[in-house]
Design a protein around this motif. Structure first.
Motif, mmCIF file in Angstrom:
data_model
loop_
_atom_site.group_PDB
_atom_site.id
_atom_site.type_symbol
_atom_site.label_atom_id
_atom_site.label_comp_id
_atom_site.label_asym_id
_atom_site.label_seq_id
_atom_site.Cartn_x
_atom_site.Cartn_y
_atom_site.Cartn_z
ATOM 1 N N SER A 128 52.968 38.373 46.408
ATOM 2 C CA SER A 128 52.169 37.242 46.776
ATOM 3 C C SER A 128 51.573 36.487 45.522
ATOM 4 O O SER A 128 52.014 37.306 44.441
ATOM 5 N N LEU A 129 51.032 35.537 45.418
ATOM 6 C CA LEU A 129 50.554 35.130 44.404
ATOM 7 C C LEU A 129 49.316 35.715 43.884
ATOM 8 O O LEU A 129 48.393 36.391 44.382
ATOM 9 N N MET A 146 39.427 37.306 36.521
ATOM 10 C CA MET A 146 39.621 38.358 37.680
ATOM 11 C C MET A 146 40.975 37.906 38.364
ATOM 12 O O MET A 146 41.427 36.364 38.622
ATOM 13 N N LEU A 147 41.801 38.746 38.926
ATOM 14 C CA LEU A 147 43.105 38.475 39.537
ATOM 15 C C LEU A 147 42.853 39.026 40.981
ATOM 16 O O LEU A 147 42.621 40.244 41.117
ATOM 17 N N TYR A 148 43.137 38.465 42.035
ATOM 18 C CA TYR A 148 43.181 38.485 43.339
ATOM 19 C C TYR A 148 44.370 38.497 43.927
ATOM 20 O O TYR A 148 45.228 37.551 43.878
ATOM 21 N N PHE A 149 44.970 39.706 44.694
ATOM 22 C CA PHE A 149 46.078 39.667 45.256
ATOM 23 C C PHE A 149 46.346 40.827 46.289
ATOM 24 O O PHE A 149 45.752 41.836 46.263
ATOM 25 N N GLY A 150 47.196 40.504 47.234
ATOM 26 C CA GLY A 150 47.550 41.619 48.303
ATOM 27 C C GLY A 150 48.912 41.943 48.002
ATOM 28 O O GLY A 150 49.739 41.645 47.499
ATOM 29 N N GLN A 170 49.236 49.136 52.858
ATOM 30 C CA GLN A 170 49.141 48.198 51.948
ATOM 31 C C GLN A 170 47.623 47.813 51.466
ATOM 32 O O GLN A 170 46.646 48.555 52.181
ATOM 33 N N SER A 171 47.360 47.110 50.364
ATOM 34 C CA SER A 171 45.967 46.960 50.054
ATOM 35 C C SER A 171 45.714 45.634 49.369
ATOM 36 O O SER A 171 46.713 44.695 49.096
ATOM 37 N N PHE A 172 44.241 45.126 49.244
ATOM 38 C CA PHE A 172 44.052 43.908 48.414
ATOM 39 C C PHE A 172 43.127 44.397 47.416
ATOM 40 O O PHE A 172 42.267 45.198 47.370
ATOM 41 N N TYR A 173 43.384 43.691 46.188
ATOM 42 C CA TYR A 173 42.857 44.332 44.984
ATOM 43 C C TYR A 173 42.189 42.974 44.323
ATOM 44 O O TYR A 173 42.766 41.769 44.570
ATOM 45 N N GLY A 174 41.117 43.336 43.462
ATOM 46 C CA GLY A 174 40.492 42.237 42.675
ATOM 47 C C GLY A 174 40.433 43.090 41.318
ATOM 48 O O GLY A 174 39.776 44.110 41.190
ATOM 49 N N THR A 267 51.074 39.489 56.275
ATOM 50 C CA THR A 267 50.751 38.088 56.522
ATOM 51 C C THR A 267 49.604 37.629 56.256
ATOM 52 O O THR A 267 49.380 36.646 55.798
ATOM 53 N N ALA A 268 48.581 38.555 56.446
ATOM 54 C CA ALA A 268 47.044 38.022 56.424
ATOM 55 C C ALA A 268 46.863 37.798 55.040
ATOM 56 O O ALA A 268 46.004 36.860 54.583
ATOM 57 N N TYR A 269 47.254 38.636 54.002
ATOM 58 C CA TYR A 269 46.710 38.596 52.571
ATOM 59 C C TYR A 269 47.733 38.069 51.638
ATOM 60 O O TYR A 269 47.133 37.727 50.540
ATOM 61 N N GLU A 270 49.123 38.338 52.135
ATOM 62 C CA GLU A 270 49.924 37.775 51.109
ATOM 63 C C GLU A 270 49.999 36.100 51.235
ATOM 64 O O GLU A 270 49.990 35.652 50.060
ATOM 65 N N HIS A 271 49.868 35.526 52.303
ATOM 66 C CA HIS A 271 50.069 34.188 52.542
ATOM 67 C C HIS A 271 48.976 33.590 52.569
ATOM 68 O O HIS A 271 48.670 32.124 52.683
#
Length: 271
Positions: A128-129, A146-150, A170-174, A267-271
């Motif tokens: 993802s972005l 800060m960088l935010y990505f899943g 899978q995870s979501f990061y800041g 789907t929820a966090y990558e896009h």
């Protein structure tokens, strides 16, 4: 700028970014994609001469050829707010976040910042972005990048198979990009930064790459209606903050995405 640079080009899924560059040209920036002959991770920068419309293509490598590390999406950022790209952030499918330095007016000096900025545990893929944001630290008043990505990866549909998704949690990061010393030395726009010596003192290692151990964990659960709720509000005790009294010098936070089906997380966090 490199020999046989076409060997680094795979199947490109990310959206190309059209940006102004420090050499005065406009450029098209995109990740090298998946499935290249070299297996390298890197980005392409195609510059367009404003006078002749001549196109010159540069490939900026992470130096990981042969390790099957590829990236799809890129995120250029104009640090001074002047709409001229300074850095480009990208993640690869082996869970590394990279930063590419385009601050020079000479394209020969464009290159990756050595070593990944962050690496996910167990190689969680980043397709993802990697979205940068400027955030004011409430403790110090400094502005942090800060960088935010899943994490997650979707394998596209083919003639013989349906779409599939990377398995595992899978995870979501800041994550804070703490390495702004070079930028601060040459710009009036200043960002919170640490020296390599401070970084080593805080993390207990000479490595410049952050990991999940440097982040504070937040907890997310799902209810019977599959709604996701953040159950914790663990404060971030930012590295280098004098009033820091929390856990050991974190550089951001993360949440482990709940539920048995990782494709929903992608789907929820990558896009």
């Amino acid at each position: 700028n490199v020999s046989n640079c076409g060997n680094n080009l795979g199947d490109t899924y990310g959206t190309p970014m059209i940006r102004r560059l420090h050499n005065g040209d406009w450029g098209i920036i995109f990740g090298n994609g998946l499935g290249s002959a070299s297996g390298d991770a890197g980005i392409y920068v195609m510059t367009i001469n404003p006078s002749t419309a001549a196109i010159t293509t540069y490939y900026l490598s992470t130096g990981q050829a042969g390790k099957s590390e590829r990236n799809a999406y890129v995120s250029p950022v104009a640090m001074a707010g002047d709409h001229i790209t300074d850095y480009v952030y990208a993640g690869d499918v082996n869970g590394n976040v990279w930063r590419f330095d385009l601050t020079s007016s000479n394209p020969s000096n464009w290159a990756v910042t050595p070593g990944p900025l962050f690496t996910t545990p167990n190689g969680q893929p980043i397709t993802s972005l990697v979205q940068p944001a400027f955030v004011t630290n409430p403790s110090s008043g400094d502005i942090q990048v800060m960088l935010y990505f899943g994490t997650g990866e979707e394998f596209p549909i083919t003639n013989s198979s349906a779409p599939s998704f990377a398995s595992g949690t899978q995870s979501f990061y800041g994550v804070w990009d703490w390495n702004m010393a070079t930028w601060n030395a040459h710009s009036l726009t200043q960002f919170a930064s640490l020296s390599s010596t401070q970084m080593a003192s805080l993390t207990g290692t000479s490595a410049s790459t952050l990991s999940v151990s440097n982040l504070v964990q937040q907890t997310v659960t799902t209810d019977s209606s599959n709604n996701r709720n953040i159950d914790t509000t663990n404060p971030i005790c930012w590295a280098g903050t004098q009033a820091c009294t929390g856990p050991a010098h974190p550089f951001g936070c993360y949440i482990t995405l709940p539920g048995p089906n990782p494709q929903h997380h992608t789907t929820a966090y990558e896009h």
